[in-house]
Design an enzyme around this catalytic site. Structure first.
Site, PDB file in Angstrom:
ATOM      1  N   HIS A  28      20.952  37.285 -35.318  1.00  0.00           N
ATOM      2  CA  HIS A  28      21.046  36.172 -36.270  1.00  0.00           C
ATOM      3  C   HIS A  28      22.294  35.320 -36.009  1.00  0.00           C
ATOM      4  O   HIS A  28      22.381  34.200 -36.488  1.00  0.00           O
ATOM      5  CB  HIS A  28      21.082  36.740 -37.699  1.00  0.00           C
ATOM      6  N   ASN A  75      22.584  31.684 -45.292  1.00  0.00           N
ATOM      7  CA  ASN A  75      21.691  31.023 -46.257  1.00  0.00           C
ATOM      8  C   ASN A  75      22.332  29.844 -46.988  1.00  0.00           C
ATOM      9  O   ASN A  75      21.626  29.069 -47.635  1.00  0.00           O
ATOM     10  CB  ASN A  75      21.179  32.041 -47.279  1.00  0.00           C
ATOM     11  N   ASP A 100      19.365  30.720 -34.256  1.00  0.00           N
ATOM     12  CA  ASP A 100      18.478  31.691 -33.617  1.00  0.00           C
ATOM     13  C   ASP A 100      17.021  31.325 -33.901  1.00  0.00           C
ATOM     14  O   ASP A 100      16.722  30.661 -34.894  1.00  0.00           O
ATOM     15  CB  ASP A 100      18.787  33.099 -34.132  1.00  0.00           C
ATOM     16  N   ASN A 121      16.424  30.298 -42.956  1.00  0.00           N
ATOM     17  CA  ASN A 121      17.139  29.945 -44.191  1.00  0.00           C
ATOM     18  C   ASN A 121      18.371  29.074 -43.960  1.00  0.00           C
ATOM     19  O   ASN A 121      18.721  28.255 -44.808  1.00  0.00           O
ATOM     20  CB  ASN A 121      17.516  31.206 -44.964  1.00  0.00           C
TER      21      ASN A 121
END
Length: 195
Positions: A28, A75, A100, A121
């Site tokens: 991530h 997020n 990513d 997100n």
């Protein structure tokens, strides 16, 4: 010795990831990994905390660029990126976001001038805070989950995937420089690759 005036910020490179050692080198955090490659390429260090991000200034082809790694967690990336874009009056089409991408194999690089969040997100948050999805992005392949998506994105690259990712991050950094200096079409034709 007199130095020339630093050019105004005309571009933002936003590298997405989660701060802290727990998330270092996880899938991530591919955006942060691309940020490290960009620091090396441009000879700068994102070590100044501004706009809730670690930042650095660089110059590409005479144009001022703000490099930033939001420290808000993935997020909420848009809170940081949106704040910087408003502060420097940088339009969305000059906010280049690195993230990513599960739909691409490790080592792949995809440059797009706009598009949906695709379930990401961090991109969703940036779309919400910029008020548009018309901003360029460089997506780095991390591969399809072999198990739960949350566990997958928070896992680390190993073996061949780690090598492919390192090469992709270098390519992404070069692609960003090309995007600024030669334009999106040239960057896409030269650097879009699927492994």
């Amino acid at each position: 010795m007199l130095f020339g005036k630093r050019p105004a910020v005309e571009w933002i490179f936003a590298f997405l990831g989660n701060p802290g050692p727990k998330y270092e080198n996880t899938r991530h955090n591919a955006g942060f990994m691309a940020g490290a490659a960009a620091e090396k390429l441009l000879g700068v260090k994102m070590d100044r905390l501004r706009h809730r991000a670690l930042t650095a200034r660089a110059v590409i082809d005479g144009q001022g660029v703000l490099l930033m790694e939001p420290q808000t967690y993935m997020n909420l990336s848009g809170e940081s990126v949106g704040e910087a874009a408003r502060f420097y009056k940088v339009p969305p089409e000059r906010v280049l976001v690195f993230s990513d991408e599960m739909a691409l194999p490790p080592g792949s690089v995809r440059i797009r001038q706009s598009g949906s969040a695709g379930g990401h997100n961090g991109l969703k948050s940036i779309i919400a805070h910029l008020g548009t999805d018309k901003f360029p992005r460089i997506r780095l392949g991390i591969g399809e989950p072999e198990h739960e998506p949350v566990d997958w994105v928070l896992g680390r690259f190993t073996g061949r995937d780690a090598e492919a990712m390192a090469a992709a991050c270098e390519a992404a950094a070069k692609a960003a420089v090309c995007y600024v200096s030669e334009g999106p079409d040239r960057a896409m034709s030269k650097y879009n690759k699927r492994t």
